[in-house]
Scaffold this active site. Structure first.
Site, mmCIF file in Angstrom:
data_model
loop_
_atom_site.group_PDB
_atom_site.id
_atom_site.type_symbol
_atom_site.label_atom_id
_atom_site.label_comp_id
_atom_site.label_asym_id
_atom_site.label_seq_id
_atom_site.Cartn_x
_atom_site.Cartn_y
_atom_site.Cartn_z
ATOM 1 C CB CYS A 1 2.164 -8.551 12.550
ATOM 2 S SG CYS A 1 1.513 -10.136 13.082
ATOM 3 C CB CYS A 2 6.738 -10.316 15.656
ATOM 4 S SG CYS A 2 6.308 -9.896 17.362
ATOM 5 C CE1 TYR A 3 6.914 -17.198 14.347
ATOM 6 C CE2 TYR A 3 8.667 -15.623 14.788
ATOM 7 C CZ TYR A 3 8.155 -16.689 14.054
ATOM 8 O OH TYR A 3 8.898 -17.224 13.027
ATOM 9 C CG PHE B 1 -0.045 -14.488 13.031
ATOM 10 C CD1 PHE B 1 -0.919 -13.877 12.149
ATOM 11 C CD2 PHE B 1 -0.024 -15.872 13.102
ATOM 12 C CE1 PHE B 1 -1.750 -14.628 11.326
ATOM 13 C CE2 PHE B 1 -0.844 -16.625 12.278
ATOM 14 C CZ PHE B 1 -1.712 -16.009 11.396
#
Length: 106
Positions: free
Chosen positions: A63-65, A92
């Site tokens: 998971c990243c931005y 996210f």
């Protein structure tokens, strides 16, 4: 050669119910402010320990931005022997919009 798959949030939910590991590659301040309930903050300081200590057969969701940076991290983890690696589409920001109750606040 191992590779990863992109996965939509709704498709990730069943994996999360079956003990998938979530790694959050956002910066520490963002992670500490809020993150998925079961997420582990993964960064350059702890990635080697994560690789050494995590079962390579357990699904890993990166998971990243917004779902872009996670692709490179997912590819790297797949190259390290993880068999089921996923990059979370929408990251996210989309997860927290869809499932705010499944986010831990810092």
């Amino acid at each position: 050669m191992s590779t990863y798959s992109c996965i939509d949030i709704n498709d990730a939910l069943p994996l999360l119910e079956n003990d998938a590991v979530v790694v959050d590659i956002r910066d520490t301040a963002s992670f500490e402010a809020s993150h998925m309930n079961t997420a582990i903050s993964l960064n350059n300081d702890n990635v080697q320990a994560f690789i050494a200590s995590t079962n390579k057969d357990v699904p890993v969701i990166v998971c990243c931005y917004h779902g872009n940076s996670s692709k490179g991290a997912a590819e790297f983890l797949a190259s390290q022997g993880f068999r089921n690696v996923y990059s979370l589409n929408g990251g996210f920001s989309q997860w927290s919009a869809m499932y705010p109750e499944q986010c831990e606040q810092g």
